[in-house]
Design an enzyme around this catalytic site. Structure first.
Site, PDB file in Angstrom:
ATOM      1  N   ASP A  92       4.749  -6.271  -9.036  1.00  0.00           N
ATOM      2  CA  ASP A  92       3.486  -6.661  -8.417  1.00  0.00           C
ATOM      3  C   ASP A  92       2.327  -6.275  -9.347  1.00  0.00           C
ATOM      4  O   ASP A  92       2.386  -5.254 -10.024  1.00  0.00           O
ATOM      5  CB  ASP A  92       3.356  -5.927  -7.077  1.00  0.00           C
ATOM      6  CG  ASP A  92       2.061  -6.261  -6.377  1.00  0.00           C
ATOM      7  OD1 ASP A  92       1.851  -7.456  -6.076  1.00  0.00           O
ATOM      8  OD2 ASP A  92       1.245  -5.346  -6.141  1.00  0.00           O
ATOM      9  N   TRP A 108       0.837  -1.193   0.000  1.00  0.00           N
ATOM     10  CA  TRP A 108       0.000   0.000   0.000  1.00  0.00           C
ATOM     11  C   TRP A 108       0.876   1.249   0.000  1.00  0.00           C
ATOM     12  O   TRP A 108       0.960   1.982   0.995  1.00  0.00           O
ATOM     13  CB  TRP A 108      -0.924  -0.002   1.231  1.00  0.00           C
ATOM     14  CG  TRP A 108      -1.943  -1.109   1.239  1.00  0.00           C
ATOM     15  CD1 TRP A 108      -2.333  -1.903   0.198  1.00  0.00           C
ATOM     16  CD2 TRP A 108      -2.718  -1.538   2.372  1.00  0.00           C
ATOM     17  NE1 TRP A 108      -3.296  -2.808   0.607  1.00  0.00           N
ATOM     18  CE2 TRP A 108      -3.551  -2.596   1.933  1.00  0.00           C
ATOM     19  CE3 TRP A 108      -2.798  -1.131   3.705  1.00  0.00           C
ATOM     20  CZ2 TRP A 108      -4.451  -3.255   2.784  1.00  0.00           C
ATOM     21  CZ3 TRP A 108      -3.691  -1.783   4.552  1.00  0.00           C
ATOM     22  CH2 TRP A 108      -4.516  -2.833   4.088  1.00  0.00           C
ATOM     23  N   GLU A 152       3.884 -10.252 -11.985  1.00  0.00           N
ATOM     24  CA  GLU A 152       2.772 -11.078 -11.510  1.00  0.00           C
ATOM     25  C   GLU A 152       1.549 -11.001 -12.433  1.00  0.00           C
ATOM     26  O   GLU A 152       0.885  -9.970 -12.505  1.00  0.00           O
ATOM     27  CB  GLU A 152       2.378 -10.620 -10.101  1.00  0.00           C
ATOM     28  CG  GLU A 152       1.229 -11.408  -9.529  1.00  0.00           C
ATOM     29  CD  GLU A 152       0.529 -10.699  -8.384  1.00  0.00           C
ATOM     30  OE1 GLU A 152      -0.253 -11.353  -7.686  1.00  0.00           O
ATOM     31  OE2 GLU A 152       0.748  -9.493  -8.185  1.00  0.00           O
ATOM     32  N   LYS A 209      -0.433  -7.735 -14.199  1.00  0.00           N
ATOM     33  CA  LYS A 209      -1.629  -7.918 -15.024  1.00  0.00           C
ATOM     34  C   LYS A 209      -2.450  -6.631 -15.104  1.00  0.00           C
ATOM     35  O   LYS A 209      -3.157  -6.404 -16.081  1.00  0.00           O
ATOM     36  CB  LYS A 209      -2.489  -9.041 -14.410  1.00  0.00           C
ATOM     37  CG  LYS A 209      -3.896  -9.142 -14.950  1.00  0.00           C
ATOM     38  CD  LYS A 209      -4.698 -10.253 -14.286  1.00  0.00           C
ATOM     39  CE  LYS A 209      -6.192 -10.087 -14.595  1.00  0.00           C
ATOM     40  NZ  LYS A 209      -7.002 -11.207 -14.103  1.00  0.00           N
ATOM     41  N   HIS A 210      -2.336  -5.800 -14.067  1.00  0.00           N
ATOM     42  CA  HIS A 210      -3.175  -4.598 -13.994  1.00  0.00           C
ATOM     43  C   HIS A 210      -2.482  -3.353 -14.520  1.00  0.00           C
ATOM     44  O   HIS A 210      -3.030  -2.263 -14.473  1.00  0.00           O
ATOM     45  CB  HIS A 210      -3.636  -4.391 -12.545  1.00  0.00           C
ATOM     46  CG  HIS A 210      -4.422  -5.558 -12.031  1.00  0.00           C
ATOM     47  ND1 HIS A 210      -5.753  -5.717 -12.306  1.00  0.00           N
ATOM     48  CD2 HIS A 210      -4.042  -6.655 -11.325  1.00  0.00           C
ATOM     49  CE1 HIS A 210      -6.178  -6.857 -11.769  1.00  0.00           C
ATOM     50  NE2 HIS A 210      -5.156  -7.447 -11.170  1.00  0.00           N
ATOM     51  N   ASP A 235      -5.201   4.003  -9.266  1.00  0.00           N
ATOM     52  CA  ASP A 235      -4.551   3.281 -10.354  1.00  0.00           C
ATOM     53  C   ASP A 235      -3.757   4.243 -11.238  1.00  0.00           C
ATOM     54  O   ASP A 235      -4.327   5.097 -11.916  1.00  0.00           O
ATOM     55  CB  ASP A 235      -5.650   2.588 -11.169  1.00  0.00           C
ATOM     56  CG  ASP A 235      -5.108   1.445 -11.982  1.00  0.00           C
ATOM     57  OD1 ASP A 235      -4.697   0.450 -11.367  1.00  0.00           O
ATOM     58  OD2 ASP A 235      -5.075   1.566 -13.215  1.00  0.00           O
ATOM     59  N   ARG A 249      10.619  -7.823  -9.072  1.00  0.00           N
ATOM     60  CA  ARG A 249       9.319  -8.474  -9.265  1.00  0.00           C
ATOM     61  C   ARG A 249       8.335  -7.329  -9.424  1.00  0.00           C
ATOM     62  O   ARG A 249       8.361  -6.372  -8.644  1.00  0.00           O
ATOM     63  CB  ARG A 249       8.922  -9.309  -8.054  1.00  0.00           C
ATOM     64  CG  ARG A 249       7.456  -9.796  -8.126  1.00  0.00           C
ATOM     65  CD  ARG A 249       7.018 -10.471  -6.839  1.00  0.00           C
ATOM     66  NE  ARG A 249       5.647 -10.972  -6.908  1.00  0.00           N
ATOM     67  CZ  ARG A 249       4.555 -10.295  -6.534  1.00  0.00           C
ATOM     68  NH1 ARG A 249       4.667  -9.064  -6.065  1.00  0.00           N
ATOM     69  NH2 ARG A 249       3.353 -10.821  -6.631  1.00  0.00           N
ATOM     70  N   ARG A 263       0.727 -15.916   5.523  1.00  0.00           N
ATOM     71  CA  ARG A 263       1.792 -14.954   5.833  1.00  0.00           C
ATOM     72  C   ARG A 263       2.228 -15.073   7.288  1.00  0.00           C
ATOM     73  O   ARG A 263       2.457 -14.082   7.988  1.00  0.00           O
ATOM     74  CB  ARG A 263       1.304 -13.546   5.498  1.00  0.00           C
ATOM     75  CG  ARG A 263       1.015 -13.410   4.003  1.00  0.00           C
ATOM     76  CD  ARG A 263       0.181 -12.227   3.673  1.00  0.00           C
ATOM     77  NE  ARG A 263      -0.066 -12.147   2.221  1.00  0.00           N
ATOM     78  CZ  ARG A 263      -0.662 -11.117   1.631  1.00  0.00           C
ATOM     79  NH1 ARG A 263      -1.070 -10.084   2.346  1.00  0.00           N
ATOM     80  NH2 ARG A 263      -0.852 -11.125   0.328  1.00  0.00           N
TER      81      ARG A 263
END
Ligand SMILES: *[C@@H]1O[C@H](CO)[C@@H](O)[C@H](O)[C@H]1NC(C)=O
Ligand SMILES: *[C@@H]1O[C@H](CO)[C@@H](O)[C@H](O)[C@H]1NC(C)=O
Ligand SMILES: *[C@@H]1O[C@H](CO)[C@@H](O)[C@H](O)[C@H]1NC(C)=O
Ligand SMILES: *[C@@H]1O[C@H](CO)[C@@H](O)[C@H](O)[C@H]1NC(C)=O
Ligand SMILES: *[C@@H]1O[C@H](CO)[C@@H](O)[C@H](O)[C@H]1NC(C)=O
Ligand SMILES: *[C@@H]1O[C@H](CO)[C@@H](O)[C@H](O)[C@H]1NC(C)=O
Ligand SMILES: *[C@@H]1O[C@H](CO)[C@@H](O)[C@H](O)[C@H]1NC(C)=O
Length: 555
Positions: A238, A107, A262, A241-242, A207, A236, A375
């Site tokens: 995160d 976040w 990812e 895809k978005h 976004d 990496r 986690r």
């Protein structure tokens, strides 16, 4: 509005060339490595305590730090890993909502400040230095899809858009850097998934407008600064895809290093499209789901087939990331407690094509379900270096490194299915005559002992060693191996005369090349002569194995 689906088609032709050339050297440097994934808050505390409680359900900070990670690098390296991925490092939103706090790091609020809960600038510099001193690489988990704002509104509230506080976001301090607010309604519609927010009414995840050159430049500049300041070796991405896929491509060129993004999809076409067009590596989700089919349901056809399908669809399966657990999926131990099945899925994960990434706690056979339960604070397992899976990973990393020393292009060679029994799967990887053969079982630890006969491409008389148990087997005159199976344990076989230097079965680790091994037997001759035809041979073996399945005697 930009339609990303259209951009896919348009970008296809150029991007393939870009991926092949500018970033090739970097991905090659990663292929021989294996990665240990940590979640900083849950990995190790500064005081080293192993009893500090951590309630995974509540989703609150549990106190892990970069300093704590430094002190546990022996634990990571003890399994043979030579790369560490740390969870996102930037400052996150403070405060908490019904499902918790930003302990995971996903976040982001201020990209130019470090997460003060995890440590200081000096702590992160020290972690990077400690990692590199051990010859390991450092990978940074990176959020470029969104920023975060704690709105804490009731589910379904229509006020999210007006409640987002853009002013406090650094450097994206105005709404103009973001797509207009909308919540994702269809996660399988890529336009919807890329233009709308992955967040909810409690924590909005504005976004980023990654189609805009200004936003692109700011993200690239930021990443370059982090990379040079902390000597990062790979990223990496995160929620890749978005992110606008064209930007993934541009960002990859700007950072000029290995990136895995990812894309949480089981469809081979989508995953391979990403690799073929936008980003050189993605976690191998299709194979992950097929592994679950094999080792939780006993379906041996799916995994063997998927291995072949991926090979034909992705331009380089050996550049993908191979995994069987991560912080976003239920742990294997939550699906079945069987330790033998856990060993089999781990063995395949580590020995299959691609760069293995093992998520903290898999080596302790932790059993958390889907997030946040997966986690767990790993310190509660007391960093047990005698656990069965810890020791298994060490052996698998040792054989990977040994073969790499013998065959520097080993990690660019593909895995072939060579055997399928009612509850077994055989795969081979590497040069003919000195290939690594894995024989996996879906039976579980309650199964009893039996002998399994399978055709192999080693010549009759070749002695192979099961590197996990240091037992030798001799190939018969019909080029078959009879392997003693028991308790559903996997077998990993390598020519016995090539074991010296491996660090396994009492052989000390020696940096020995194949030429220096002075192999005299038939298998050496084979490895020279059959090298070029390896793939054809493997394909033949697989068809032979399939048609022979019914002949296999299971006692
Ligand atoms: C963790 O927190 C949840 C929710 O507050 C609570 O129900 C549960 O009992 C706690 N678990 C432990 C082990 O303390
Ligand atoms: C955003 O930050 C920049 C640079 O610090 C500043 O010049 C600008 O006024 C800020 N914009 C807003 C809307 O606060
Ligand atoms: C996908 O989402 C976009 C944007 O939200 C929308 O305009 C489009 O109609 C959707 N496509 C389909 C097939 O539902
Ligand atoms: C195994 O999985 C494949 C692919 O998902 C499926 O088509 C097949 O029916 C499954 N076989 C069995 C025995 O369940
Ligand atoms: C497997 O084969 C070996 C060697 O022939 C034999 O000693 C052993 O008893 C067999 N095991 C079983 C379970 O049949
Ligand atoms: C396995 O075979 C190799 C090569 O023949 C030999 O050196 C080694 O001692 C054997 N190991 C065992 C456990 O029999
Ligand atoms: C092993 O030997 C090769 C060839 O001499 C060399 O390039 C490589 O750096 C050595 N590796 C290690 C870990 O010493």
């Amino acid at each position: 509005m930009v339609s990303s689906i259209d951009l896919w088609r348009y970008a296809g032709a150029i991007s393939f060339a870009l991926l092949g050339s500018t970033q090739a050297a970097k991905i090659d440097a990663w292929k021989s490595r294996s990665i240990y994934q940590t979640m900083t808050d849950r990995f190790a505390r500064t005081d080293g305590s192993t009893t500090a409680p951590c309630n995974t359900t509540q989703g609150l900070h549990c106190g892990g730090t970069w300093r704590g990670t430094i002190d546990r690098l022996d634990y990571i390296q003890g399994m043979g890993f030579d790369a560490v991925m740390v969870s996102p490092i930037v400052e996150n939103v403070d405060g908490h909502v019904s499902y918790g706090e930003a302990y995971h790091g996903y976040w982001p609020q201020d990209l130019y400040s470090l997460n003060s809960k995890f440590g200081t600038h000096q702590d992160l510099l020290d972690l990077s230095e400690a990692v590199h001193k051990r010859g390991m690489y450092l990978m940074m988990d990176t959020v470029i899809n969104n920023m975060a704002s704690m709105t804490n509104l009731p589910t379904g509230s229509s006020k999210v858009a007006s409640e987002i506080d853009y002013q406090i976001l650094e450097p994206f301090n105005s709404s103009s850097y973001f797509h207009p607010y909308c919540k994702i309604t269809d996660w399988n519609n890529y336009t919807n998934a890329q233009l709308c927010q992955t967040g909810d009414e409690k924590v909005a995840l504005p976004d980023l407008f990654t189609e805009h050159v200004e936003v692109q430049d700011m993200l690239e500049k930021w990443a370059q600064k982090m990379i040079s300041t902390y000597s990062i070796d790979g990223l990496r991405i995160d929620a890749a895809k978005h992110v606008n896929p064209d930007f993934l491509l541009k960002f990859g060129d700007a950072v000029g290093m290995f990136m895995t993004g990812e894309v949480m999809q089981r469809e081979v076409d989508i995953i391979c499209d990403y690799q073929n067009r936008y980003i050189q590596s993605v976690p191998n989700y299709p194979i992950y789901y097929s592994m679950l089919n094999a080792f939780t349901l006993g379906n041996t056809t799916d995994l063997a087939n998927q291995v072949e399908v991926m090979k034909n669809s992705c331009h380089d399966v050996t550049g993908l990331v191979s995994f069987s657990e991560n912080h976003d999926v239920a742990r294997f131990g939550s699906m079945t407690e069987d330790i033998a099945l856990a060993k089999n899925i781990l063995t395949f994960t580590m020995l299959f094509d691609g760069i293995p990434m093992i998520y903290q706690g898999q080596e302790q056979h932790l059993k958390g379900g889907g997030p946040p339960l997966c986690r767990e604070a790993i310190w509660l397992s007391n960093y047990d270096t005698n656990s069965e899976l810890y020791k298994l990973i060490a052996k698998l990393n040792a054989i990977r490194k040994h073969i790499y020393r013998l065959d520097p292009d080993y990690f660019s060679m593909q895995t072939y299915p060579v055997f399928r029994g009612g509850s077994e799967l055989g795969f081979r990887k590497g040069i003919e005559g000195r290939q690594l053969l894995s024989l996996l079982s879906t039976q579980g630890s309650k199964s009893s002992a039996y002998n399994l006969t399978m055709p192999v491409s080693f010549l009759g008389g070749t002695v192979v060693t099961d590197i996990l148990n240091c037992v030798n087997y001799t190939v018969n005159a019909r080029s078959e191996l009879t392997i003693s199976m028991d308790k559903g344990e996997p077998r990993v076989l390598f020519p016995a005369e090539m074991m010296p230097g491996s660090g396994l079965c009492d052989y000390p680790v020696v940096n020995v090349s194949f030429a220096e091994l002075k192999i005299e037997s038939a298998s050496a001759a084979v490895s020279a002569g059959w090298k070029a035809t390896g793939n054809t041979m493997a394909a033949m073996m697989f068809s032979a194995a399939v048609s022979m399945t019914s002949l296999v005697v299971l006692l």
